[in-house]
Design a protein around this motif. Structure first.
Motif, PDB file in Angstrom:
ATOM      1  N   TYR A 250       2.170   9.327 -10.949  1.00 55.12           N
ATOM      2  CA  TYR A 250       1.295   8.338 -10.317  1.00 55.12           C
ATOM      3  C   TYR A 250       0.626   8.852  -9.044  1.00 55.12           C
ATOM      4  O   TYR A 250      -0.228   8.191  -8.473  1.00 55.12           O
ATOM      5  N   LYS A 251       1.051  10.029  -8.580  1.00 58.27           N
ATOM      6  CA  LYS A 251       0.574  10.593  -7.305  1.00 58.27           C
ATOM      7  C   LYS A 251       0.799   9.606  -6.163  1.00 58.27           C
ATOM      8  O   LYS A 251      -0.081   9.345  -5.341  1.00 58.27           O
ATOM      9  N   THR A 252       2.006   9.073  -6.132  1.00 53.77           N
ATOM     10  CA  THR A 252       2.439   8.164  -5.079  1.00 53.77           C
ATOM     11  C   THR A 252       3.825   8.610  -4.617  1.00 53.77           C
ATOM     12  O   THR A 252       4.420   9.532  -5.176  1.00 53.77           O
ATOM     13  N   MET A 253       4.342   7.904  -3.614  1.00 60.97           N
ATOM     14  CA  MET A 253       5.666   8.224  -3.087  1.00 60.97           C
ATOM     15  C   MET A 253       6.673   7.150  -3.472  1.00 60.97           C
ATOM     16  O   MET A 253       6.404   5.939  -3.339  1.00 60.97           O
ATOM     17  N   SER A 254       7.836   7.570  -3.917  1.00 54.97           N
ATOM     18  CA  SER A 254       8.950   6.649  -4.079  1.00 54.97           C
ATOM     19  C   SER A 254       9.344   6.134  -2.696  1.00 54.97           C
ATOM     20  O   SER A 254       9.254   6.871  -1.708  1.00 54.97           O
ATOM     21  N   HIS A 255       9.772   4.896  -2.625  1.00 53.79           N
ATOM     22  CA  HIS A 255      10.130   4.345  -1.320  1.00 53.79           C
ATOM     23  C   HIS A 255      11.311   5.090  -0.701  1.00 53.79           C
ATOM     24  O   HIS A 255      11.271   5.468   0.473  1.00 53.79           O
ATOM     25  N   THR A 265      14.405   6.287  -5.918  1.00 56.77           N
ATOM     26  CA  THR A 265      14.384   4.966  -6.551  1.00 56.77           C
ATOM     27  C   THR A 265      13.259   4.830  -7.567  1.00 56.77           C
ATOM     28  O   THR A 265      13.299   3.938  -8.415  1.00 56.77           O
ATOM     29  N   GLN A 266      12.225   5.668  -7.464  1.00 61.23           N
ATOM     30  CA  GLN A 266      11.063   5.625  -8.356  1.00 61.23           C
ATOM     31  C   GLN A 266      10.302   4.302  -8.259  1.00 61.23           C
ATOM     32  O   GLN A 266       9.634   3.888  -9.207  1.00 61.23           O
ATOM     33  N   ILE A 267      10.382   3.665  -7.102  1.00 63.44           N
ATOM     34  CA  ILE A 267       9.624   2.443  -6.834  1.00 63.44           C
ATOM     35  C   ILE A 267       8.614   2.755  -5.728  1.00 63.44           C
ATOM     36  O   ILE A 267       8.998   2.960  -4.574  1.00 63.44           O
ATOM     37  N   PRO A 268       7.312   2.801  -6.067  1.00 60.65           N
ATOM     38  CA  PRO A 268       6.302   3.088  -5.043  1.00 60.65           C
ATOM     39  C   PRO A 268       5.909   1.823  -4.283  1.00 60.65           C
ATOM     40  O   PRO A 268       4.881   1.193  -4.560  1.00 60.65           O
ATOM     41  N   TRP A 269       6.751   1.438  -3.339  1.00 66.45           N
ATOM     42  CA  TRP A 269       6.472   0.267  -2.515  1.00 66.45           C
ATOM     43  C   TRP A 269       5.189   0.495  -1.731  1.00 66.45           C
ATOM     44  O   TRP A 269       4.956   1.564  -1.174  1.00 66.45           O
ATOM     45  N   SER A 313      -6.750  -2.692  -7.016  1.00 68.61           N
ATOM     46  CA  SER A 313      -7.082  -3.799  -7.919  1.00 68.61           C
ATOM     47  C   SER A 313      -8.554  -4.178  -7.795  1.00 68.61           C
ATOM     48  O   SER A 313      -9.258  -3.742  -6.877  1.00 68.61           O
ATOM     49  N   GLU A 314      -9.014  -5.029  -8.695  1.00 66.35           N
ATOM     50  CA  GLU A 314     -10.406  -5.483  -8.670  1.00 66.35           C
ATOM     51  C   GLU A 314     -10.740  -6.226  -7.382  1.00 66.35           C
ATOM     52  O   GLU A 314     -11.869  -6.227  -6.930  1.00 66.35           O
ATOM     53  N   SER A 315      -9.735  -6.846  -6.782  1.00 69.89           N
ATOM     54  CA  SER A 315      -9.954  -7.609  -5.547  1.00 69.89           C
ATOM     55  C   SER A 315     -10.177  -6.713  -4.339  1.00 69.89           C
ATOM     56  O   SER A 315     -10.576  -7.191  -3.274  1.00 69.89           O
ATOM     57  N   GLY A 316      -9.882  -5.412  -4.483  1.00 65.52           N
ATOM     58  CA  GLY A 316      -9.942  -4.490  -3.364  1.00 65.52           C
ATOM     59  C   GLY A 316      -8.588  -4.254  -2.729  1.00 65.52           C
ATOM     60  O   GLY A 316      -8.406  -3.300  -1.965  1.00 65.52           O
ATOM     61  N   LEU A 317      -7.623  -5.141  -3.023  1.00 68.25           N
ATOM     62  CA  LEU A 317      -6.281  -5.014  -2.461  1.00 68.25           C
ATOM     63  C   LEU A 317      -5.381  -4.222  -3.409  1.00 68.25           C
ATOM     64  O   LEU A 317      -5.719  -4.025  -4.592  1.00 68.25           O
ATOM     65  N   TRP A 318      -4.229  -3.796  -2.888  1.00 72.11           N
ATOM     66  CA  TRP A 318      -3.228  -3.121  -3.701  1.00 72.11           C
ATOM     67  C   TRP A 318      -2.020  -4.032  -3.891  1.00 72.11           C
ATOM     68  O   TRP A 318      -1.773  -4.943  -3.093  1.00 72.11           O
ATOM     69  N   HIS A 319      -1.269  -3.761  -4.957  1.00 71.86           N
ATOM     70  CA  HIS A 319      -0.098  -4.575  -5.270  1.00 71.86           C
ATOM     71  C   HIS A 319       1.102  -4.157  -4.421  1.00 71.86           C
ATOM     72  O   HIS A 319       1.204  -3.020  -3.962  1.00 71.86           O
ATOM     73  N   GLN A 320       2.020  -5.102  -4.249  1.00 70.61           N
ATOM     74  CA  GLN A 320       3.240  -4.879  -3.475  1.00 70.61           C
ATOM     75  C   GLN A 320       4.011  -3.661  -4.002  1.00 70.61           C
ATOM     76  O   GLN A 320       4.472  -2.817  -3.225  1.00 70.61           O
ATOM     77  N   VAL A 321       4.170  -3.556  -5.299  1.00 64.56           N
ATOM     78  CA  VAL A 321       4.642  -2.323  -5.940  1.00 64.56           C
ATOM     79  C   VAL A 321       3.428  -1.741  -6.647  1.00 64.56           C
ATOM     80  O   VAL A 321       2.873  -2.356  -7.558  1.00 64.56           O
ATOM     81  N   LEU A 322       3.003  -0.582  -6.205  1.00 67.27           N
ATOM     82  CA  LEU A 322       1.659  -0.096  -6.522  1.00 67.27           C
ATOM     83  C   LEU A 322       1.375  -0.004  -8.012  1.00 67.27           C
ATOM     84  O   LEU A 322       0.269  -0.311  -8.458  1.00 67.27           O
ATOM     85  N   ASN A 323       2.352   0.418  -8.792  1.00 70.24           N
ATOM     86  CA  ASN A 323       2.118   0.615 -10.222  1.00 70.24           C
ATOM     87  C   ASN A 323       2.619  -0.555 -11.071  1.00 70.24           C
ATOM     88  O   ASN A 323       2.755  -0.430 -12.285  1.00 70.24           O
ATOM     89  N   HIS A 324       2.884  -1.698 -10.434  1.00 72.64           N
ATOM     90  CA  HIS A 324       3.292  -2.912 -11.155  1.00 72.64           C
ATOM     91  C   HIS A 324       2.279  -4.000 -10.855  1.00 72.64           C
ATOM     92  O   HIS A 324       2.367  -4.692  -9.836  1.00 72.64           O
ATOM     93  N   SER A 325       1.338  -4.185 -11.749  1.00 71.05           N
ATOM     94  CA  SER A 325       0.231  -5.105 -11.502  1.00 71.05           C
ATOM     95  C   SER A 325       0.656  -6.569 -11.509  1.00 71.05           C
ATOM     96  O   SER A 325      -0.119  -7.439 -11.097  1.00 71.05           O
ATOM     97  N   GLU A 326       1.886  -6.861 -11.962  1.00 68.09           N
ATOM     98  CA  GLU A 326       2.360  -8.249 -11.936  1.00 68.09           C
ATOM     99  C   GLU A 326       2.905  -8.638 -10.558  1.00 68.09           C
ATOM    100  O   GLU A 326       3.140  -9.821 -10.298  1.00 68.09           O
ATOM    101  N   THR A 327       3.124  -7.659  -9.668  1.00 72.92           N
ATOM    102  CA  THR A 327       3.587  -7.992  -8.323  1.00 72.92           C
ATOM    103  C   THR A 327       2.404  -8.449  -7.473  1.00 72.92           C
ATOM    104  O   THR A 327       1.246  -8.168  -7.782  1.00 72.92           O
ATOM    105  N   TYR A 328       2.698  -9.156  -6.387  1.00 77.09           N
ATOM    106  CA  TYR A 328       1.624  -9.789  -5.618  1.00 77.09           C
ATOM    107  C   TYR A 328       0.783  -8.767  -4.861  1.00 77.09           C
ATOM    108  O   TYR A 328       1.202  -7.633  -4.618  1.00 77.09           O
ATOM    109  N   LEU A 329      -0.426  -9.193  -4.505  1.00 80.46           N
ATOM    110  CA  LEU A 329      -1.333  -8.358  -3.716  1.00 80.46           C
ATOM    111  C   LEU A 329      -0.898  -8.407  -2.256  1.00 80.46           C
ATOM    112  O   LEU A 329      -0.682  -9.482  -1.695  1.00 80.46           O
ATOM    113  N   GLU A 330      -0.780  -7.233  -1.627  1.00 85.92           N
ATOM    114  CA  GLU A 330      -0.171  -7.142  -0.298  1.00 85.92           C
ATOM    115  C   GLU A 330      -1.165  -6.578   0.712  1.00 85.92           C
ATOM    116  O   GLU A 330      -1.877  -5.612   0.427  1.00 85.92           O
TER     117      GLU A 330
END
Length: 440
Positions: A250-255, A265-269, A313-330
């Motif tokens: 994903y070219k992101t960082m695990s928290h 943890t493999q969760i990109p917070w 995201s389409e809104s311009g914001l990113w999700h709370q967990v970057l690669n989980h689109s069901e999490t809220y926009l943060e």
């Protein structure tokens, strides 16, 4: 007459304190151990310090900072945060300084600098208070200095404020923080900062957040003192953290990397990644062109930005967990990505800057329309985090807090950087047009 008096003393024989010093409550006073009936230490009387007291036996005046203690609401509410030393307020102070400078508002920069001075001018007293009572009533995090959260963020803001006020109490504190980071902080065998936290939930872990808690301070410490080894350390930590936390798919960082289980943890917070990008731009801005770590860090910056841009995201914001689109926009991570992209454009770090101009503008538009209301309140900022191996924790347990200090300062910084990026692009276009007209 039933009166109550404050007094300070006794003082050395023949010494008359300055009147101005006797009209302050932010200092302690030197006195003599022998005059207090104490045994001398060695051949000379031990230097002692005293503070204001009442005309009662062994009754000292004790200033203290009344604040909401640690909870999801500890940065907001009815209790004032002015003069408080803690990490979210470090970001807030930095945001105030940069916004004030950009808008040419010396009242704002002065307010921010005076907030820091209110902490540091009580530093000597705070040390004495801990000796006297066993636990400091003011500047608890600075005086206890157990982890990077306690010093890195606010210490960085303190050194940023130094250009505004040249406050003499800043530098001794900066030296203590630098000694903690460079000489006493826990490290892995390869030199990477991590948290031992014996007996606590975070025992034996490494957090992406700690890149922010350390490297911006080290950059400013090197700038103020000329000690390049601090900047070298900041650059080195990014290379080490990449080894443990980078998620190449994903070219992101695990928290977090948990050494108890020898795995990330493999969760990109979102905000953990925001801290990473924010701090990397601080290091790159300071790193000389010829520095041996610079090419690798420029490549890492481009790699991360490519990953983040793909997850916007389409809104311009990113999700709370970057690669989980069901999490809220943060909002706070969105502000940090906008900040990082805008700085990358302005400083020329991107191979292909055009897409990042658009991404930064979309992010700021999304924040203005969805996270900042007409009264200037900031919404959609995740509360302070622990860590987990599941996306559900970040989405369900870490809800948003209105006007949380984790987001106010970075919102000001994002707006300032996007505005500076647009001004930079406008000036470059104007210069190109002028050159074309001149050559024609």
């Amino acid at each position: 007459m039933n009166e109550c008096w404050f007094y300070a003393g006794p003082f050395e024989s023949g010494v008359e304190p300055e009147l101005a010093d006797l009209m302050r409550t932010d200092r302690v006073y030197q006195t003599s151990a022998l005059q207090q009936g104490k045994e001398p230490s060695g051949t000379l009387a031990a230097a002692e310090r005293t503070y204001w007291r009442l005309d009662r036996p062994d009754t000292f005046i004790r200033p203290y900072y009344e604040n909401a203690m640690l909870s999801n609401k500890w940065t907001v509410g009815s209790v004032t945060n002015y003069g408080r030393w803690d990490y979210p307020l470090g970001v807030t102070v930095y945001g105030l300084l940069q916004a004030g400078r950009y808008m040419q508002r010396p009242d704002i920069t002065r307010y921010a600098a005076e907030h820091v001075q209110a902490c540091t001018q009580m530093y000597e007293y705070s040390l004495w208070d801990r000796e006297q009572y066993g636990f400091p009533a003011i500047n608890q995090q600075l005086i206890m200095l157990k982890m990077l959260d306690n010093c890195g963020s606010f210490g960085s803001a303190m050194l940023e404020s130094y250009t505004e006020c040249k406050e003499p109490t800043f530098l001794p504190i900066a030296e203590r923080i630098a000694d903690f980071m460079l000489s006493r902080l826990e490290r892995r065998a390869d030199g990477a900062f991590y948290r031992t936290c014996a007996g606590e939930y975070a025992e034996n872990t490494m957090w992406a957040d700690d890149l922010y808690m350390s490297t911006p301070f080290l950059v400013r410490y090197a700038r103020v003192t000329g000690k390049s080894e601090a900047l070298d350390e900041a650059a080195k930590q990014f290379s080490l953290y990449r080894k443990y936390l980078f998620m190449p798919e994903y070219k992101t960082m695990s928290h977090v990397y948990d050494f108890k289980y020898e795995q990330a943890t493999q969760i990109p917070w979102g905000r953990g990644n925001g801290w990473t990008l924010f701090s990397l731009t601080e290091v790159l801005e300071a790193l000389p062109e010829e520095h041996p770590e610079r090419p690798a860090l420029i490549a890492f910056f481009n790699e991360l930005c490519e990953g983040y841009a793909a997850l916007q995201s389409e809104s311009g914001l990113w999700h709370q967990v970057l690669n989980h689109s069901e999490t809220y926009l943060e909002a706070s991570c969105t502000a940090m990505f906008a900040y990082g992209f805008a700085r990358g454009v302005r400083f020329g770090w991107f191979k292909d800057p055009a897409s990042y101009v658009t991404a930064a503008q979309r992010a700021w538009k999304g924040l203005v329309s969805k996270a900042i209301d007409r009264q200037g309140n900031v919404h959609g900022v995740c509360s302070g985090s622990r860590y987990a191996f599941t996306a559900e924790y970040y989405d369900q347990d870490l809800r948003t807090v209105t006007n949380d200090n984790h987001g106010i300062g970075i919102m000001m910084l994002a707006g300032t950087e996007v505005a500076q990026m647009e001004r930079h692009l406008s000036e470059r276009t104007a210069n190109s047009t002028a050159s074309a007209v001149h050559s024609g």
